[in-house]
Design a protein around this motif. Structure first.
Motif, PDB file in Angstrom:
ATOM      1  N   ILE A 108     -10.358  21.808 -57.098  1.00 50.04           N
ATOM      2  CA  ILE A 108      -9.236  20.903 -56.827  1.00 50.04           C
ATOM      3  C   ILE A 108      -7.954  21.715 -56.739  1.00 50.04           C
ATOM      4  CG2 ILE A 108      -7.896  18.955 -57.708  1.00 50.04           C
ATOM      5  CD1 ILE A 108     -10.517  18.048 -59.114  1.00 50.04           C
ATOM      6  N   ALA A 109      -7.179  21.420 -55.698  1.00 50.49           N
ATOM      7  CA  ALA A 109      -5.914  22.132 -55.494  1.00 50.49           C
ATOM      8  C   ALA A 109      -4.810  21.122 -55.224  1.00 50.49           C
ATOM      9  CB  ALA A 109      -6.038  23.090 -54.312  1.00 50.49           C
ATOM     10  N   CYS A 113       3.211  20.626 -49.684  1.00 48.33           N
ATOM     11  CA  CYS A 113       4.230  19.593 -49.465  1.00 48.33           C
ATOM     12  C   CYS A 113       4.132  18.989 -48.067  1.00 48.33           C
ATOM     13  CB  CYS A 113       5.626  20.123 -49.734  1.00 48.33           C
ATOM     14  SG  CYS A 113       6.080  21.511 -48.700  1.00 48.33           S
ATOM     15  N   TRP A 114       3.754  19.753 -47.055  1.00 46.08           N
ATOM     16  CA  TRP A 114       3.652  19.206 -45.705  1.00 46.08           C
ATOM     17  C   TRP A 114       2.486  18.243 -45.558  1.00 46.08           C
ATOM     18  CZ3 TRP A 114      -1.051  20.285 -43.687  1.00 46.08           C
ATOM     19  CH2 TRP A 114      -1.715  21.426 -44.127  1.00 46.08           C
ATOM     20  N   TYR A 115       1.541  18.267 -46.496  1.00 42.46           N
ATOM     21  CA  TYR A 115       0.358  17.413 -46.437  1.00 42.46           C
ATOM     22  C   TYR A 115       0.585  16.081 -47.122  1.00 42.46           C
ATOM     23  CZ  TYR A 115      -4.628  16.770 -45.676  1.00 42.46           C
ATOM     24  OH  TYR A 115      -5.834  16.324 -45.218  1.00 42.46           O
ATOM     25  N   GLU A 116       1.667  15.967 -47.877  1.00 40.42           N
ATOM     26  CA  GLU A 116       1.907  14.775 -48.685  1.00 40.42           C
ATOM     27  C   GLU A 116       2.751  13.727 -47.973  1.00 40.42           C
ATOM     28  OE1 GLU A 116       3.108  15.387 -52.691  1.00 40.42           O
ATOM     29  OE2 GLU A 116       2.020  17.261 -52.837  1.00 40.42           O
ATOM     30  N   SER A 117       2.587  13.602 -46.681  1.00 41.91           N
ATOM     31  CA  SER A 117       3.421  12.671 -45.921  1.00 41.91           C
ATOM     32  C   SER A 117       3.273  11.233 -46.372  1.00 41.91           C
ATOM     33  CB  SER A 117       3.100  12.784 -44.433  1.00 41.91           C
ATOM     34  OG  SER A 117       1.736  12.458 -44.212  1.00 41.91           O
ATOM     35  N   SER A 118       2.134  10.874 -46.925  1.00 43.85           N
ATOM     36  CA  SER A 118       1.899   9.489 -47.305  1.00 43.85           C
ATOM     37  C   SER A 118       2.474   9.132 -48.654  1.00 43.85           C
ATOM     38  CB  SER A 118       0.395   9.234 -47.362  1.00 43.85           C
ATOM     39  OG  SER A 118      -0.144   9.929 -48.461  1.00 43.85           O
ATOM     40  N   LYS A 123      -3.565  15.752 -54.528  1.00 41.05           N
ATOM     41  CA  LYS A 123      -4.579  16.765 -54.743  1.00 41.05           C
ATOM     42  C   LYS A 123      -5.614  16.742 -53.624  1.00 41.05           C
ATOM     43  CE  LYS A 123      -3.944  16.887 -59.635  1.00 41.05           C
ATOM     44  NZ  LYS A 123      -4.268  16.388 -60.896  1.00 41.05           N
ATOM     45  N   LEU A 124      -6.152  17.920 -53.378  1.00 41.52           N
ATOM     46  CA  LEU A 124      -7.212  18.080 -52.389  1.00 41.52           C
ATOM     47  C   LEU A 124      -8.417  18.700 -53.075  1.00 41.52           C
ATOM     48  CD1 LEU A 124      -5.137  19.595 -49.455  1.00 41.52           C
ATOM     49  CD2 LEU A 124      -5.877  17.220 -49.719  1.00 41.52           C
ATOM     50  N   LEU A 125      -9.572  18.305 -52.642  1.00 41.50           N
ATOM     51  CA  LEU A 125     -10.811  18.859 -53.148  1.00 41.50           C
ATOM     52  C   LEU A 125     -11.374  19.780 -52.083  1.00 41.50           C
ATOM     53  CD1 LEU A 125     -13.210  18.890 -55.142  1.00 41.50           C
ATOM     54  CD2 LEU A 125     -13.998  16.782 -54.069  1.00 41.50           C
ATOM     55  N   ILE A 134      -8.073  13.515 -52.458  1.00 44.37           N
ATOM     56  CA  ILE A 134      -8.240  12.712 -53.675  1.00 44.37           C
ATOM     57  C   ILE A 134      -7.181  11.624 -53.637  1.00 44.37           C
ATOM     58  CG2 ILE A 134      -8.238  12.686 -56.187  1.00 44.37           C
ATOM     59  CD1 ILE A 134      -9.233  15.576 -56.095  1.00 44.37           C
ATOM     60  N   PHE A 135      -7.638  10.391 -53.507  1.00 45.09           N
ATOM     61  CA  PHE A 135      -6.745   9.255 -53.340  1.00 45.09           C
ATOM     62  C   PHE A 135      -6.217   8.803 -54.692  1.00 45.09           C
ATOM     63  CE2 PHE A 135      -5.562   4.880 -52.326  1.00 45.09           C
ATOM     64  CZ  PHE A 135      -4.883   5.078 -51.143  1.00 45.09           C
ATOM     65  N   ASP A 136      -4.903   8.687 -54.810  1.00 46.70           N
ATOM     66  CA  ASP A 136      -4.253   8.301 -56.057  1.00 46.70           C
ATOM     67  C   ASP A 136      -3.977   6.801 -56.043  1.00 46.70           C
ATOM     68  OD1 ASP A 136      -2.756   7.982 -58.336  1.00 46.70           O
ATOM     69  OD2 ASP A 136      -1.305   9.556 -57.846  1.00 46.70           O
TER      70      ASP A 136
END
Length: 163
Positions: A108-109, A113-118, A123-125, A134-136
């Motif tokens: 898990i990483a 920041c560019w991936y967190e548009s939503s 976190k990514l697996l 990984i959906f929060d």
């Protein structure tokens, strides 16, 4: 510390071509799709409500948080993931449930920041088949969404009591 203490068990599912995961601790069960009652003035992420053993549960389209247009019509063959946000239970309409897997926390990483548009991805697996988001669930609904949902549910409950 036991290596098992560092493992995370997740339920994986798909939205479009993207793979997502929910910690299994937040998942109650999978249920066959049922008729969804639409709510007037509900937030865009909410498709409506269903009755689960006498309790009203909001049905959400998690893809909405990732810029996906409103999902297709619900089919009786679809599955809903019954899960819990910190505030209340929710049913998630997904395209396909893949299954349960246990992963090492080392896989898990933090999302760049560019991936967190939503706003819902922290976190990514890292999976051999590619990235799994990984959906929060804590961020499925904004505070404004929560208020709008509550008003919509009160409105439909009042209408049903009046009839």
């Amino acid at each position: 510390m036991n290596s098992r203490d560092c493992d995370l068990t997740v339920l994986t599912f798909q939205l479009d071509r993207h793979k997502f995961a929910l910690p299994l601790t937040s998942v109650d069960r999978l249920v066959q799709a049922v008729e969804i009652t639409e709510l007037e003035q509900a937030p865009g992420v909410i498709l409506g409500i269903i009755n689960v053993h006498g309790s009203l549960v909001a049905v959400a389209d998690p893809g909405f948080r990732f810029g996906r247009p409103r999902c297709r019509a619900v089919d009786r063959d679809d599955l809903l993931i019954l899960a819990r946000t910190p505030q209340h239970p929710v049913a998630l309409l997904v395209d396909h449930v893949e299954g349960v897997q246990t992963v090492s926390r080392e896989q898990i990483a933090a999302a760049p920041c560019w991936y967190e548009s939503s706003g819902s991805t922290r976190k990514l697996l890292m999976d051999p088949d590619g990235l799994i988001i990984i959906f929060d669930l804590a961020e499925l609904l904004t505070a404004e969404d929560e208020r709008a949902l509550e008003k919509s549910i009160v409105r439909i409950t009042d209408m049903n009591h009046a009839s």
